[in-house]
Design an enzyme around this catalytic site. Structure first.
Site, PDB file in Angstrom:
ATOM      1  CE  LYS A 115      43.286  35.103  42.561  1.00  0.00           C
ATOM      2  NZ  LYS A 115      43.690  35.519  41.253  1.00  0.00           N
ATOM      3  CE  LYS A 197      40.525  42.242  43.481  1.00  0.00           C
ATOM      4  NZ  LYS A 197      41.491  41.985  42.498  1.00  0.00           N
ATOM      5  CE  LYS A 200      37.117  38.395  36.088  1.00  0.00           C
ATOM      6  NZ  LYS A 200      37.228  38.871  34.782  1.00  0.00           N
TER       7      LYS A 200
HETATM    8  P1  TYM Z   1      42.352  41.170  35.907  1.00  0.00           P
HETATM    9  O1  TYM Z   1      41.836  40.376  34.772  1.00  0.00           O
HETATM   10  O2  TYM Z   1      42.195  40.631  37.283  1.00  0.00           O
HETATM   11  O3  TYM Z   1      41.712  42.603  35.886  1.00  0.00           O
HETATM   12  C1  TYM Z   1      41.730  43.388  34.704  1.00  0.00           C
HETATM   13  C2  TYM Z   1      41.876  44.844  35.053  1.00  0.00           C
HETATM   14  O4  TYM Z   1      40.796  45.271  35.881  1.00  0.00           O
HETATM   15  C3  TYM Z   1      41.295  45.897  37.060  1.00  0.00           C
HETATM   16  N1  TYM Z   1      40.378  45.618  38.170  1.00  0.00           N
HETATM   17  C4  TYM Z   1      39.788  46.553  38.918  1.00  0.00           C
HETATM   18  N2  TYM Z   1      39.866  47.892  38.883  1.00  0.00           N
HETATM   19  C5  TYM Z   1      39.123  48.578  39.784  1.00  0.00           C
HETATM   20  N3  TYM Z   1      38.342  47.992  40.714  1.00  0.00           N
HETATM   21  C6  TYM Z   1      38.224  46.654  40.791  1.00  0.00           C
HETATM   22  N4  TYM Z   1      37.444  46.091  41.692  1.00  0.00           N
HETATM   23  C7  TYM Z   1      38.982  45.872  39.858  1.00  0.00           C
HETATM   24  N5  TYM Z   1      39.116  44.539  39.643  1.00  0.00           N
HETATM   25  C8  TYM Z   1      39.971  44.408  38.610  1.00  0.00           C
HETATM   26  C9  TYM Z   1      42.669  45.265  37.279  1.00  0.00           C
HETATM   27  O5  TYM Z   1      43.492  46.071  38.078  1.00  0.00           O
HETATM   28  C10 TYM Z   1      43.166  45.135  35.862  1.00  0.00           C
HETATM   29  O6  TYM Z   1      43.728  46.346  35.398  1.00  0.00           O
HETATM   30  N6  TYM Z   1      47.251  40.375  35.853  1.00  0.00           N
HETATM   31  C11 TYM Z   1      46.196  41.117  35.220  1.00  0.00           C
HETATM   32  C12 TYM Z   1      46.095  40.877  33.725  1.00  0.00           C
HETATM   33  C13 TYM Z   1      47.385  41.064  33.022  1.00  0.00           C
HETATM   34  C14 TYM Z   1      47.988  42.309  32.681  1.00  0.00           C
HETATM   35  C15 TYM Z   1      49.202  41.972  32.025  1.00  0.00           C
HETATM   36  C16 TYM Z   1      47.636  43.631  32.859  1.00  0.00           C
HETATM   37  C17 TYM Z   1      48.192  40.077  32.581  1.00  0.00           C
HETATM   38  N7  TYM Z   1      49.308  40.627  31.972  1.00  0.00           N
HETATM   39  C18 TYM Z   1      50.070  42.960  31.529  1.00  0.00           C
HETATM   40  C19 TYM Z   1      48.486  44.622  32.378  1.00  0.00           C
HETATM   41  C20 TYM Z   1      49.698  44.280  31.731  1.00  0.00           C
HETATM   42  C21 TYM Z   1      44.878  40.703  35.855  1.00  0.00           C
HETATM   43  O7  TYM Z   1      44.754  39.656  36.435  1.00  0.00           O
HETATM   44  O8  TYM Z   1      43.882  41.557  35.656  1.00  0.00           O
END
Ligand code: TYM
Length: 331
Positions: A115, A197, A200
């Site tokens: 980022k 990857k 969004k």
């Molecule tokens: P976030 O909101 O970016 O993504 C949510 C979940 O989707 C998965 N993901 C993907 N999996 C496969 N292929 C992709 N292209 C892809 N893009 C996103 C992410 O790995 C995630 O599982 N930090 C986390 C949110 C969070 C969290 C937590 C998760 C905050 N606290 C505690 C687990 C436990 C996040 O930004 O996910």
């Protein structure tokens, strides 16, 4: 042992097919398989604001994500659904986690580094300390398992390190969690650039499928996905990353293995394969969209989140009190 599975998603924009296959669909599957576990699933709105969000849009995205969770098929039984910012203890424990994490380990986080590279100006300090808050989210509930996509693996490792460090310094307090990263679908790639990857925030929206976009547009994106010139449906991650990514999506949704997909499309070109894939993805997302419409304005959704908040708060406040006591805070 506490039998808790926990995970969250940021309400920034509409969830993508990557979020669905890497996380949401997995939550639903695990909920069926792990019958004796409680599932704590939340909306990570505090994490969302590490990058500026328009307040009105954020509110709407929170509501949409709430409905999407249910529309994807999570069952209410043994489910605690809540919004992170409604449980103040997350921010409080996040601060404690910042107090035991080192600059060096936060600087090593690849997501932060990425980022930083993209956005030279206006990177917030919260984006830097984000993994400490994520550790708090998990440790607050003594979660044993945390299902996430591949991109969160490093954050989970840090969470484990912080739990162990805290336990060593102050005495046994936190459960050391384990990540559950599925073999397939943990890293769905951009349809236009399979070296990145699916995300969004990618500049080119054509490579990213959103769960609430019109089915016709989803199909179009799949049909125009980047492939290669070999014209053979064959799984080869290294040399055919575009087709490999599409086969992964196909495999997860249809349940067919890679070799079964290869046989099915033996002697056929990419056109047939992509058309079928577009149909199965649109069918699956279509079901979610229909359920979403039924749920989005229902009272039920509000009730579920109210109950979730109370249950999460009860657990979190007890845990935080314990932590404060161990650290020696307060009178
Ligand atoms: P976030 O909101 O970016 O993504 C949510 C979940 O989707 C998965 N993901 C993907 N999996 C496969 N292929 C992709 N292209 C892809 N893009 C996103 C992410 O790995 C995630 O599982 N930090 C986390 C949110 C969070 C969290 C937590 C998760 C905050 N606290 C505690 C687990 C436990 C996040 O930004 O996910």
């Amino acid at each position: 042992m506490n039998k808790i599975v926990l995970s969250g998603i940021k309400p920034t924009g509409i969830p993508t097919l990557g979020n669905y296959l890497g996380a949401l669909k997995n939550f639903v599957k695990l909920q069926k398989e792990m019958e004796d576990y409680d599932f704590y699933i939340f909306i990570a709105d505090l994490h969302a604001i590490t990058v500026f969000q328009d307040p009105k849009e954020l509110k709407q995205n929170i509501k949409n994500l709430a409905a999407i969770y249910l529309a994807c098929g999570l069952t209410e039984e043994k489910l605690t659904l809540f919004v992170q910012s409604e449980v103040n203890e997350h921010a409080a424990l996040g601060y404690i986690m910042q107090s035991i994490s080192y600059l060096g380990e936060l600087e090593r986080m690849t997501q932060f580094k990425d980022k930083m590279q993209k956005q030279v100006q206006g990177v917030t300090s919260a984006l830097f300390t984000y993994p400490a808050l994520m550790a708090a989210d998990i440790l607050l509930y003594d979660a044993k398992y945390v299902p996430v996509g591949e991109d969160q693996k490093q954050h989970l490792e840090l969470t484990r390190d912080l739990a162990i460090r805290f336990n060593n310094r102050y005495g046994e307090t936190f459960t050391v969690p384990e990540g559950l990263i599925s073999e397939k679908g943990a890293r769905i790639m951009d349809l236009q650039d399979p070296s990145k990857k699916m995300d969004k925030s990618s500049e080119n929206g054509r490579g990213c499928i959103f769960l609430l976009e019109p089915l016709s547009s989803i199909k179009k994106k799949i049909k125009s996905a980047v492939t290669d010139s070999e014209a053979i449906v064959r799984y080869d991650q290294e040399n055919k990353p575009g087709i490999a990514n599409l086969m992964t999506i196909y495999s997860i949704i249809s349940g067919l293995s890679y070799s079964e997909i290869e046989s099915k499309y033996h002697g056929k070109g990419y056109g047939d394969f992509k058309k079928d894939l577009a149909d199965i993805v649109a069918d699956e997302i279509g079901v979610i969209q229909n359920r979403f419409q039924e749920i989005i304005n229902s009272k039920k959704l509000e009730e579920l989140f109210d109950q979730g908040r109370e249950k999460a708060k009860a657990y979190a406040s007890r845990k935080l009190q314990k932590v404060y006591k161990k650290v020696g805070l307060g009178r």
